[in-house]
Design a protein around this motif. Sequence first.
Motif, PDB file in Angstrom:
ATOM      1  N   LYS A1224      34.979 -39.687  38.800  1.00  0.00           N
ATOM      2  CA  LYS A1224      36.265 -39.087  39.198  1.00  0.00           C
ATOM      3  C   LYS A1224      36.449 -38.581  40.663  1.00  0.00           C
ATOM      4  CE  LYS A1224      37.471 -36.691  34.676  1.00  0.00           C
ATOM      5  NZ  LYS A1224      37.368 -35.345  34.282  1.00  0.00           N
ATOM      6  N   HIS A1225      35.279 -38.170  41.182  1.00  0.00           N
ATOM      7  CA  HIS A1225      35.434 -37.857  42.545  1.00  0.00           C
ATOM      8  C   HIS A1225      35.585 -38.784  43.456  1.00  0.00           C
ATOM      9  CE1 HIS A1225      34.859 -35.633  46.505  1.00  0.00           C
ATOM     10  NE2 HIS A1225      33.720 -36.565  46.793  1.00  0.00           N
ATOM     11  N   VAL A1226      34.902 -40.290  43.285  1.00  0.00           N
ATOM     12  CA  VAL A1226      35.170 -41.521  43.789  1.00  0.00           C
ATOM     13  C   VAL A1226      36.437 -42.056  43.610  1.00  0.00           C
ATOM     14  CG1 VAL A1226      34.232 -43.959  43.991  1.00  0.00           C
ATOM     15  CG2 VAL A1226      32.708 -42.068  43.873  1.00  0.00           C
ATOM     16  N   LEU A1227      37.160 -41.904  42.468  1.00  0.00           N
ATOM     17  CA  LEU A1227      38.407 -42.041  42.173  1.00  0.00           C
ATOM     18  C   LEU A1227      39.662 -41.462  43.066  1.00  0.00           C
ATOM     19  CD1 LEU A1227      40.329 -44.027  40.488  1.00  0.00           C
ATOM     20  CD2 LEU A1227      40.396 -42.430  38.803  1.00  0.00           C
ATOM     21  N   ARG A1228      39.253 -39.985  43.036  1.00  0.00           N
ATOM     22  CA  ARG A1228      40.190 -39.388  43.889  1.00  0.00           C
ATOM     23  C   ARG A1228      40.081 -39.886  45.292  1.00  0.00           C
ATOM     24  NH1 ARG A1228      38.442 -35.503  40.366  1.00  0.00           N
ATOM     25  NH2 ARG A1228      36.940 -34.646  41.700  1.00  0.00           N
ATOM     26  N   GLN A1229      38.967 -39.931  45.870  1.00  0.00           N
ATOM     27  CA  GLN A1229      38.785 -40.664  47.258  1.00  0.00           C
ATOM     28  C   GLN A1229      39.390 -41.834  47.397  1.00  0.00           C
ATOM     29  OE1 GLN A1229      37.756 -38.826  49.777  1.00  0.00           O
ATOM     30  NE2 GLN A1229      37.043 -37.122  48.600  1.00  0.00           N
ATOM     31  N   MET A1230      39.419 -43.004  46.576  1.00  0.00           N
ATOM     32  CA  MET A1230      40.151 -44.117  46.670  1.00  0.00           C
ATOM     33  C   MET A1230      41.562 -43.976  46.742  1.00  0.00           C
ATOM     34  SD  MET A1230      37.403 -46.384  44.187  1.00  0.00           S
ATOM     35  CE  MET A1230      38.434 -47.938  44.447  1.00  0.00           C
ATOM     36  N   LYS A1231      42.119 -43.053  45.993  1.00  0.00           N
ATOM     37  CA  LYS A1231      43.436 -42.795  45.791  1.00  0.00           C
ATOM     38  C   LYS A1231      44.190 -42.272  46.948  1.00  0.00           C
ATOM     39  CE  LYS A1231      47.103 -40.876  42.563  1.00  0.00           C
ATOM     40  NZ  LYS A1231      47.109 -40.082  41.313  1.00  0.00           N
ATOM     41  N   GLY A1232      43.304 -41.412  47.563  1.00  0.00           N
ATOM     42  CA  GLY A1232      43.681 -40.568  48.668  1.00  0.00           C
ATOM     43  C   GLY A1232      43.588 -41.564  50.042  1.00  0.00           C
ATOM     44  N   ARG A1233      42.787 -42.488  49.844  1.00  0.00           N
ATOM     45  CA  ARG A1233      42.649 -43.432  51.102  1.00  0.00           C
ATOM     46  C   ARG A1233      43.809 -44.293  51.123  1.00  0.00           C
ATOM     47  NH1 ARG A1233      37.188 -44.089  49.843  1.00  0.00           N
ATOM     48  NH2 ARG A1233      35.868 -42.926  50.888  1.00  0.00           N
ATOM     49  N   ARG A1234      44.308 -44.785  49.923  1.00  0.00           N
ATOM     50  CA  ARG A1234      45.405 -45.751  49.794  1.00  0.00           C
ATOM     51  C   ARG A1234      46.843 -45.039  50.095  1.00  0.00           C
ATOM     52  NH1 ARG A1234      48.449 -45.665  45.111  1.00  0.00           N
ATOM     53  NH2 ARG A1234      46.790 -44.794  43.739  1.00  0.00           N
ATOM     54  N   LEU A1235      46.823 -43.655  49.667  1.00  0.00           N
ATOM     55  CA  LEU A1235      48.130 -42.853  50.088  1.00  0.00           C
ATOM     56  C   LEU A1235      48.088 -42.765  51.655  1.00  0.00           C
ATOM     57  CD1 LEU A1235      48.480 -40.472  46.945  1.00  0.00           C
ATOM     58  CD2 LEU A1235      49.589 -42.810  47.361  1.00  0.00           C
ATOM     59  N   ASP A1236      46.976 -42.372  52.192  1.00  0.00           N
ATOM     60  CA  ASP A1236      46.873 -42.207  53.646  1.00  0.00           C
ATOM     61  C   ASP A1236      47.363 -43.350  54.390  1.00  0.00           C
ATOM     62  OD1 ASP A1236      46.563 -40.387  55.467  1.00  0.00           O
ATOM     63  OD2 ASP A1236      44.375 -41.179  55.979  1.00  0.00           O
ATOM     64  N   GLU A1237      46.912 -44.645  53.897  1.00  0.00           N
ATOM     65  CA  GLU A1237      47.105 -45.750  54.912  1.00  0.00           C
ATOM     66  C   GLU A1237      48.885 -45.970  54.957  1.00  0.00           C
ATOM     67  OE1 GLU A1237      44.749 -48.730  53.490  1.00  0.00           O
ATOM     68  OE2 GLU A1237      42.911 -48.033  53.945  1.00  0.00           O
ATOM     69  N   LEU A1238      49.590 -45.743  53.507  1.00  0.00           N
ATOM     70  CA  LEU A1238      50.878 -46.260  53.615  1.00  0.00           C
ATOM     71  C   LEU A1238      51.218 -47.643  54.056  1.00  0.00           C
ATOM     72  CD1 LEU A1238      52.579 -43.093  55.290  1.00  0.00           C
ATOM     73  CD2 LEU A1238      52.393 -43.586  52.853  1.00  0.00           C
ATOM     74  N   SER A1239      50.472 -48.585  53.577  1.00  0.00           N
ATOM     75  CA  SER A1239      50.502 -49.890  53.900  1.00  0.00           C
ATOM     76  C   SER A1239      52.046 -50.425  53.301  1.00  0.00           C
ATOM     77  CB  SER A1239      49.397 -50.644  52.982  1.00  0.00           C
ATOM     78  OG  SER A1239      49.300 -52.269  53.369  1.00  0.00           O
ATOM     79  N   PRO A1240      52.666 -51.271  53.842  1.00  0.00           N
ATOM     80  CA  PRO A1240      53.939 -51.946  53.473  1.00  0.00           C
ATOM     81  C   PRO A1240      53.768 -53.009  52.537  1.00  0.00           C
ATOM     82  CG  PRO A1240      53.685 -52.572  55.582  1.00  0.00           C
ATOM     83  CD  PRO A1240      52.528 -51.636  55.441  1.00  0.00           C
ATOM     84  N   GLY A1241      52.554 -53.640  52.521  1.00  0.00           N
ATOM     85  CA  GLY A1241      52.255 -54.864  51.671  1.00  0.00           C
ATOM     86  C   GLY A1241      52.993 -56.310  52.313  1.00  0.00           C
ATOM     87  N   GLU A1242      52.782 -57.228  51.843  1.00  0.00           N
ATOM     88  CA  GLU A1242      53.093 -58.652  52.065  1.00  0.00           C
ATOM     89  C   GLU A1242      54.055 -59.147  50.958  1.00  0.00           C
ATOM     90  OE1 GLU A1242      49.834 -60.972  52.426  1.00  0.00           O
ATOM     91  OE2 GLU A1242      48.819 -59.836  54.061  1.00  0.00           O
ATOM     92  N   TYR A1243      55.206 -59.866  51.496  1.00  0.00           N
ATOM     93  CA  TYR A1243      56.256 -60.651  50.793  1.00  0.00           C
ATOM     94  C   TYR A1243      55.912 -61.828  50.362  1.00  0.00           C
ATOM     95  CZ  TYR A1243      59.428 -56.672  51.870  1.00  0.00           C
ATOM     96  OH  TYR A1243      59.894 -55.389  51.860  1.00  0.00           O
ATOM     97  N   LYS A1244      55.603 -62.420  49.163  1.00  0.00           N
ATOM     98  CA  LYS A1244      55.204 -63.463  48.752  1.00  0.00           C
ATOM     99  C   LYS A1244      56.326 -64.149  47.800  1.00  0.00           C
ATOM    100  CE  LYS A1244      50.311 -63.000  49.245  1.00  0.00           C
ATOM    101  NZ  LYS A1244      49.063 -62.952  48.589  1.00  0.00           N
TER     102      LYS A1244
END
Length: 1452
Positions: A1224-1244
């Motif tokens: 659970k702790h690892v999952l919360r860390q991964m989710k936090g990093r994703r939200l912290d980066e705010l990546s716009p993504g790629e259009y395909k």
Amino acid sequence: MQDGEEDKVKVAIKILSMSKEEVEEALTYTDKDIDQLSESLQRIEDKLLNLQEMLDKEEEEGTNYKMRHIKTLPQDKSYKMVGVPGLKLRVHENGTVNAPRDFYFNLRKATQGSTKELLLKRLLDELSGIFVNPQNPKLAPIAKKIFNQFGREVKDVFSLQTEDVVWVSFGESYISPFTYALQVIFDMAKGKDVFEEKQVILREQLMPEEGFEGMADHEKYEASIGFPAVYEYEKCKHEGEKAQVDQMASMAELDPRGHFLQFMPDPKKVLYPEIIMNHKLPIGHKELWPAESQIWVVSKSGFIFIKPFPQLCLAVTEVKIETNLTGKDTKVSGYVVSLQKKMIGNPHQLWTFNPDATISSKAYSDMLLTYLGKKFGEESEDSAQPEGLKPGSRVYMVVTEPLTKKDKTLQRFALKQEKIGNLGQWKFNDATNPEWNKQALSWPVKADGSLNMEYDWPMEGYILPFAPKLHKKEQAEDGLFGMTPLRLLVVRNGERNLQMAVPVVGPNLTNFMKDLSKKPPKPDKKNRRRQQEEAMMSQQDNTTDNIELDVNLHCRDLSVRELEFSMFLDHCTSLLSLPFAGRRLFDENGNEHFSLKTLKRDQLVYVSCGEIWTDPHLTKMEQQRRYLLSQISQDVAKMRQYAALRNPEKYVLQVDPSMAPGVPVIVNRQWSKDDDDVEIERQSMASGKPPSVDSNPQLQNVEEMDDPENRFKFHQKSHDKSEQRLNNLKWPWERLVNVNNSFDNDPEANKFTDREMYEKYKPKAVTKISRDTLQRFVYEDGYIALANNRQLVLGVSEPEGRIVEVHLVKRRPDDIYQQWLMRENGEIRPRHSQQAVLTVSMPNNEPFAEDEEGRPLTFFGCKVTLQSRRTNEFGKAHQRWRYDAETGFIHAFYADLPDKEITAANKADVCTYAIANTSKIDQPGYTADVPMQTSTDRATLKRIKVCMSCARAMRGRYKISKLPENTQFSCAMGNAKKLGLQQIGSFNVVNGKVDLSAHEYELTLQEWEEKLAKLSEETSARVITKEINVAKTVQTVKVLAYKNGEGRMRPGEIICGSSIIGILNQCTLRLGLNQAAVRMYTEDGTMVVEIEDLIDWAIQNYKTLMADHLEKLYQGKQDEDENLQRGEGEGQEKEGEGQDDVGEGPDKGETDDKEADKTSRQREYLLSQVRLPSEETILRYPIEIWVSSGKPFVPPEVVESKMENRKKKRAFRSAVSVELDIEKHVLRQMKGRRLDELSPGEYKGTKNSNKPVIVEGHWEEPTAEEQQKHDTVHKLQEHLAEVKKYQREKTTPLVLDMSKSLYKQRDTKRILAYPNGESVERATYIWGESFQQLLDSATMRLNLWQPAKRFFTMEGKEVTKFSKIQKDELVCVSTGKPFKQGQSSRLDIEIKANWSRAHKQYGPTSTDVHVEAPANPKVNVDPFGPPALALPLTSGDQGTQSTTRPQTAKAK
């Protein structure tokens, strides 16, 4: 012609002959004379008016007006103009009254140059001359004293008046020449109304010669309690009369609550009766009215009434006074005796004649009728009017406590019968004193207290005071038999053969009698205080718990009577060859005697060595049976007394309610707020009164306050409070006011017709001091003072003995005996002595632990004294205190429970071995040299240590010496059987067989009380002896107790006890069980029922463990020998083993039995090779037990196994939980990093026409690793849930049997009901368990005139079943009528009111209304008539109706 006419003619002639000037001059003189005469006339009229006012004032004030202008002569009578008059005295010789002599004394000459003493001496010298014998004048007597007619000595000559009667004494005391008798006098009682402000009853002297010749008939009088209600009070006419009434009221006012006689022919005449003591006069004497006012009648029922008025009898009033005896300093306190209206059954009017010539009231049986010594007509300066009496009342007789010997004659009376018909009645008296026969006196009772039926009843005669003793004593006043010693026939206790009686003569103590007859010298002023303190110390309670006072008996101060009794018992011991010293003396009826004064010469007596009396007429078996039962009863009584004193709690220091200097200091229960309420409720229950707010607690009734039978029922009290609260919520007109006289807190008021008069004159309630005030002290500057009055402190007199009583004294700064020192160890020491401490004196050691009323003994009321300080660790609880500065209480017995128990045991004569067992404790003790028999038949002395109680029982038999302080020991009498000693302890038969420790004393006492009751029914002494011998010796064991089901997971509790029930009770408390412990198990699951079973199991378990240990040692030795030979026989062993395996069959069971027998024999052999320890050594170690509240035994191995399984499951569950938390702790860390980066993504681009372009790697979308981790967390959660599911322990649901009576509750319903036809606002709550109860409750709560019979709902539907009624439902109650709305009743009332109003206004025919309807031309029907009478009316009928009904009305 008459003379007047001639004078007029002469005057006219003279006037006519006068000239004009002469006439004018005469007129001038005449006018002047007229003016002067007019002025004189006016002055005379003014003087007449002043004289008239003075005359009216003189008539108002009476003789006081005349005496106001007369000067009184000074006391020395030396008024110059008059001179000092002489004295004329009528002189009698002392003791005579028939030959008076006139004596004249020149007072003027005698007063010249002399003092009062010299003047009296001159008077005595001249009085001596009148008694000179003319035949021999040299032998003339010398007058020494002068007495008046009341026996008072005259010391001032100026107090004598002319014509006074005096008696001359020649040195002897006053000898009364008169015989005094009880008499009744009557005075007029007149009521005065002082301008309607108050009503006063005045006493006026009755003059029999003024129209009272026919008033002596008792049938014309009516006795009344209180002043007659039909009497018309005389009203005051002017202000001067008011002052006169006030002045007379201060001297002659009567109490309106007294008893009066009203003359029925003339109600204005009311007599007030009063008893006096006057000279005995013959019947019909001129001073007596009625003629027989000194004659009294005594009835068999106990009434003493006056003969002329039998409706009046002698009675004791409720007025209590405190006064002095006339002419003495002796104070008496008692109730006034007066005449009252005779009432059958009133104990205050019934009297008991005692064999010692005294009279006691049945209302106060412990008080005697007492004459105060006052004589009629005597005015004494030292006899003031007692408090509580009106000025017009005089007191001659009271009932009070028995007086001392010197004043005892005031309580002795006699009857003098002088009627012709009963002249010889005095011969029937039962008096042994010849003075009664000489004076011809009678007494109604015999020597045994029964009525003397030889008299003519009812008895009539004079009642005379100062009667001689009725019975003459055969011995001297000090209790010794004259000059001759007493001789008695003495036998041993229980001896049947009276020929074995030995005559024993008592000691001759004549010399002691002579010494006692001498009066002690008067104390000097310097040593008076010390001698008073010594006298006070000699009167103190000598009760003490020190054995030395009992052992050193010869050192005590004995009275002569006690010394005579002790020496007589010593003679009996030697002459009868008793085995021990004689201690008790009984007569042939079994009554014990403590002195020889109650025995007669040559009387048969029995002597015992301390045991109770044995009836010689009984068989030997019955004597032995009674003796054994008495021994057991005494032992049980000692245990009962110990149980009552073992743990005193909440006792504090307290002083007497009077709070006066000199009152003793005691201990009492600590005051609390609840005590007042409980005491008030107890008093109200006892007297039938409701509890009053103004009631105060009393100190005398403290122990009765704890009686549960007298407690107020709190359940009923809560109901009363609820009813009162509900009544307060109602409107004033709805409340029930004084239905049962609930506000009448004084039922005595119902006995009187005039409630206002009773409330006005009833005695005021005495305000009592709360116990809280008596128990609070302040410790300051070394003084222990009362918090309420700090001038009163605790102090002692100068100590002269071993025990000094503590009193309340006035504070003095220079008195060291008032200063105290409080130590930290709980001691309170006086500053004048370091070896004395404040001590609670123990209650008297009676043979039974209950007082006369059956209540157990307590420390309530025990005095506080100064005693020697004890330094032992145990046995000094009564010398330990604690002062609470906040509350002011000084708590007594501030010690540990063992200390209290040893202190109580020393007082109750209980051996301390029963409390401490074999434990050696520091306690007061003694050493005794006891003889022991050895193998050589030689008696050797063995020194043992015994407690204080056993030392008391051993005194006089063995040599006893006190142990040094702080010596630890255990009483040897508890182990007397093991030590080979004779049982001579404090107990008679149960020594060493009882356990009175903290948790065992109740069980032990209950067991022996039941055993005593059972043995009392046995008829054989052998059975009783057998039961006593088979009683088990107390054996205390030490156990290590655990809770059942916990194994050894928690530390056990070390508990000591001698019974299973006692150990279980301790386990319940020490282990904190929710329910009482009822079962005890050992380690192998054996349930223990008796303490012997537990001891046997412990010994057997020790042997088993020892055998296992020896087997292991033996088996280890065999294994070593086998290892040495193992190389040679391995193959053979393998073959042998194979054969054994094949050989299993039906002989296997026999082989197992043989192996078991072989093993047991081997274990016994191994145990026989070693020396096992003793039973005491084995029992030194605690025995492991498991305690249950009723559940079956759970072995500790099972508990430990379950605990191990729980640990494994918990470890497995915790591993999964930890992994889940990590993921659970690892999952919360991964989710936090994703939200912290705010990546716009790629259009395909995609081939989908709907979504040609998609966004990949946006910050809102979870990554693939995150999704994988989320799946892992989900799997772990599911796995953890499955683990918890399978690891959950199975529990059985609790199933309750609702059919049992415990779960059945009463179906009580509460509904809101209102009367039928009335408003809903009148609704009130009613309760009931059935339909009928609801109806009865509605009838009572709604105050219906008739019983309720029907219930309706709000819609008008009738309810007929209890089950259809809902709780808190609003219903209508009817007494039988149909349902009505709320306004129907109001309309009915308005119709009735209009009907009555029309009757009053228009007459009785105004309501005769006839209603006619117009006829229907088509249908001949009467709309107001019944169908059967629907016929057309004829003309005749119409005419008749029109005449009989004058008023008609048409209804359309």
